[in-house]
Design a protein around this motif. Structure first.
Motif, PDB file in Angstrom:
ATOM      1  N   GLN A   1     -34.483  61.618  24.620  1.00  0.00           N
ATOM      2  CA  GLN A   1     -34.051  62.935  24.154  1.00  0.00           C
ATOM      3  C   GLN A   1     -32.532  63.082  24.094  1.00  0.00           C
ATOM      4  N   HIS A   2     -31.801  62.163  24.720  1.00  0.00           N
ATOM      5  CA  HIS A   2     -30.337  62.181  24.697  1.00  0.00           C
ATOM      6  C   HIS A   2     -29.776  61.231  23.652  1.00  0.00           C
ATOM      7  N   ASN A   3     -30.650  60.736  22.765  1.00  0.00           N
ATOM      8  CA  ASN A   3     -30.286  59.784  21.720  1.00  0.00           C
ATOM      9  C   ASN A   3     -29.746  58.474  22.295  1.00  0.00           C
ATOM     10  N   GLU A   4     -30.316  58.065  23.437  1.00  0.00           N
ATOM     11  CA  GLU A   4     -29.984  56.793  24.067  1.00  0.00           C
ATOM     12  C   GLU A   4     -31.092  55.795  23.763  1.00  0.00           C
TER      13      GLU A   4
ATOM     14  N   TRP B 273     -28.415  42.174  28.240  1.00  0.00           N
ATOM     15  CA  TRP B 273     -29.324  43.205  27.784  1.00  0.00           C
ATOM     16  C   TRP B 273     -29.755  42.966  26.341  1.00  0.00           C
ATOM     17  N   SER B 274     -30.979  43.369  26.031  1.00  0.00           N
ATOM     18  CA  SER B 274     -31.485  43.296  24.660  1.00  0.00           C
ATOM     19  C   SER B 274     -32.548  44.367  24.466  1.00  0.00           C
ATOM     20  N   LEU B 275     -32.960  44.527  23.227  1.00  0.00           N
ATOM     21  CA  LEU B 275     -34.076  45.415  22.944  1.00  0.00           C
ATOM     22  C   LEU B 275     -35.367  44.766  23.419  1.00  0.00           C
TER      23      LEU B 275
ATOM     24  N   GLN C 231     -33.205  50.272  31.149  1.00  0.00           N
ATOM     25  CA  GLN C 231     -32.308  51.420  31.232  1.00  0.00           C
ATOM     26  C   GLN C 231     -32.014  51.930  29.830  1.00  0.00           C
ATOM     27  N   TYR C 232     -31.815  53.243  29.725  1.00  0.00           N
ATOM     28  CA  TYR C 232     -31.382  53.849  28.473  1.00  0.00           C
ATOM     29  C   TYR C 232     -29.854  53.855  28.438  1.00  0.00           C
ATOM     30  N   PHE C 233     -29.291  53.525  27.265  1.00  0.00           N
ATOM     31  CA  PHE C 233     -27.847  53.481  27.082  1.00  0.00           C
ATOM     32  C   PHE C 233     -27.449  54.251  25.840  1.00  0.00           C
ATOM     33  N   SER C 234     -26.284  54.883  25.907  1.00  0.00           N
ATOM     34  CA  SER C 234     -25.676  55.480  24.728  1.00  0.00           C
ATOM     35  C   SER C 234     -25.284  54.361  23.774  1.00  0.00           C
ATOM     36  N   LEU C 235     -25.498  54.563  22.489  1.00  0.00           N
ATOM     37  CA  LEU C 235     -25.107  53.550  21.507  1.00  0.00           C
ATOM     38  C   LEU C 235     -23.591  53.375  21.458  1.00  0.00           C
ATOM     39  N   ALA C 236     -22.850  54.327  21.988  1.00  0.00           N
ATOM     40  CA  ALA C 236     -21.391  54.229  22.031  1.00  0.00           C
ATOM     41  C   ALA C 236     -20.885  53.542  23.292  1.00  0.00           C
ATOM     42  N   ASN C 237     -21.769  53.279  24.244  1.00  0.00           N
ATOM     43  CA  ASN C 237     -21.361  52.689  25.520  1.00  0.00           C
ATOM     44  C   ASN C 237     -22.430  51.705  25.994  1.00  0.00           C
ATOM     45  N   LEU C 238     -22.432  50.530  25.366  1.00  0.00           N
ATOM     46  CA  LEU C 238     -23.474  49.544  25.633  1.00  0.00           C
ATOM     47  C   LEU C 238     -23.043  48.524  26.678  1.00  0.00           C
ATOM     48  N   PRO C 239     -23.998  47.956  27.393  1.00  0.00           N
ATOM     49  CA  PRO C 239     -23.703  46.914  28.393  1.00  0.00           C
ATOM     50  C   PRO C 239     -23.507  45.562  27.684  1.00  0.00           C
ATOM     51  N   PRO C 240     -23.233  44.488  28.425  1.00  0.00           N
ATOM     52  CA  PRO C 240     -23.141  43.157  27.815  1.00  0.00           C
ATOM     53  C   PRO C 240     -24.478  42.790  27.159  1.00  0.00           C
TER      54      PRO C 240
ATOM     55  N   ILE D 108     -27.651  44.435  15.487  1.00  0.00           N
ATOM     56  CA  ILE D 108     -28.731  45.417  15.419  1.00  0.00           C
ATOM     57  C   ILE D 108     -28.275  46.758  15.980  1.00  0.00           C
ATOM     58  N   LEU D 109     -27.649  46.733  17.157  1.00  0.00           N
ATOM     59  CA  LEU D 109     -27.250  48.002  17.782  1.00  0.00           C
ATOM     60  C   LEU D 109     -26.064  48.640  17.078  1.00  0.00           C
ATOM     61  N   THR D 110     -25.209  47.842  16.453  1.00  0.00           N
ATOM     62  CA  THR D 110     -24.123  48.384  15.631  1.00  0.00           C
ATOM     63  C   THR D 110     -24.719  49.089  14.412  1.00  0.00           C
ATOM     64  N   TRP D 111     -25.677  48.449  13.756  1.00  0.00           N
ATOM     65  CA  TRP D 111     -26.359  49.075  12.625  1.00  0.00           C
ATOM     66  C   TRP D 111     -27.052  50.357  13.054  1.00  0.00           C
ATOM     67  N   LEU D 112     -27.721  50.308  14.196  1.00  0.00           N
ATOM     68  CA  LEU D 112     -28.440  51.478  14.696  1.00  0.00           C
ATOM     69  C   LEU D 112     -27.478  52.636  14.964  1.00  0.00           C
ATOM     70  N   ARG D 113     -26.325  52.327  15.571  1.00  0.00           N
ATOM     71  CA  ARG D 113     -25.329  53.365  15.857  1.00  0.00           C
ATOM     72  C   ARG D 113     -24.847  54.025  14.554  1.00  0.00           C
ATOM     73  N   LYS D 114     -24.663  53.248  13.504  1.00  0.00           N
ATOM     74  CA  LYS D 114     -24.190  53.792  12.218  1.00  0.00           C
ATOM     75  C   LYS D 114     -25.292  54.546  11.486  1.00  0.00           C
TER      76      LYS D 114
END
Length: 143
Positions: free
Chosen positions: A23-26, A38-40, A117-126, A135-141
């Motif tokens: 619900q927080h768009n994480e 980390w990965s999907l 864990q849920y992460f903000s697309l603007a603040n991702l772990p390694p 993938i996560l860069t595309w998702l963020r855009k």
């Protein structure tokens, strides 16, 4: 079985991965046991399996969640993954948007997942590899 025949020779592997957003768009990520990055949640197709079937199975194995596929988001077919044991593979990943419909997030370590864990697309772990970053860069855009 394939690796017993070809050793570390680069191969092409098919992967299905799921995107769960809260619900927080994480985005939900899993901490891998092999690389400690980390990965999907997702993984390789088994013989005879479709990408959709693999996504449902891998989401349950990696996260503990039963999910429903909302839609196919995109195919990612660029790049390679080098695993800690030296294996190299070009991974062709079908990325799905999924929504939880049952189960619960794993709370204990498994053979493939150390943590979730849920992460903000603007603040991702390694992240695990370049394709995961792409993938996560595309998702963020896109979201």
């Amino acid at each position: 079985m394939i690796r017993e025949l070809v050793g570390n020779t680069p191969i092409i592997l098919n992967v299905a991965a799921g995107v769960v957003m809260n619900q927080h768009n994480e985005v939900l990520l899993n901490l891998r046991t092999d690389s400690h990055n980390w990965s999907l949640p997702g993984g390789f197709l088994e013989y005879g399996e479709t990408y959709r079937q693999a996504c449902l199975r891998e989401m349950k194995e990696d996260s503990g969640l039963d999910v429903e596929i909302v839609k196919l988001l995109k195919t990612f077919d660029k790049g390679t993954a080098t695993y800690p044991n030296g294996d190299v593979a070009q991974t062709i990943t079908e990325l799905f948007l999924v929504k939880p419909i049952g189960g619960h997030l794993l709370t204990e370590k498994t053979d493939e997942t150390l943590a979730l864990q849920y992460f903000s697309l603007a603040n991702l772990p390694p992240l695990f590899n370049q394709q995961t970053i792409d993938i996560l860069t595309w998702l963020r855009k896109s979201y």
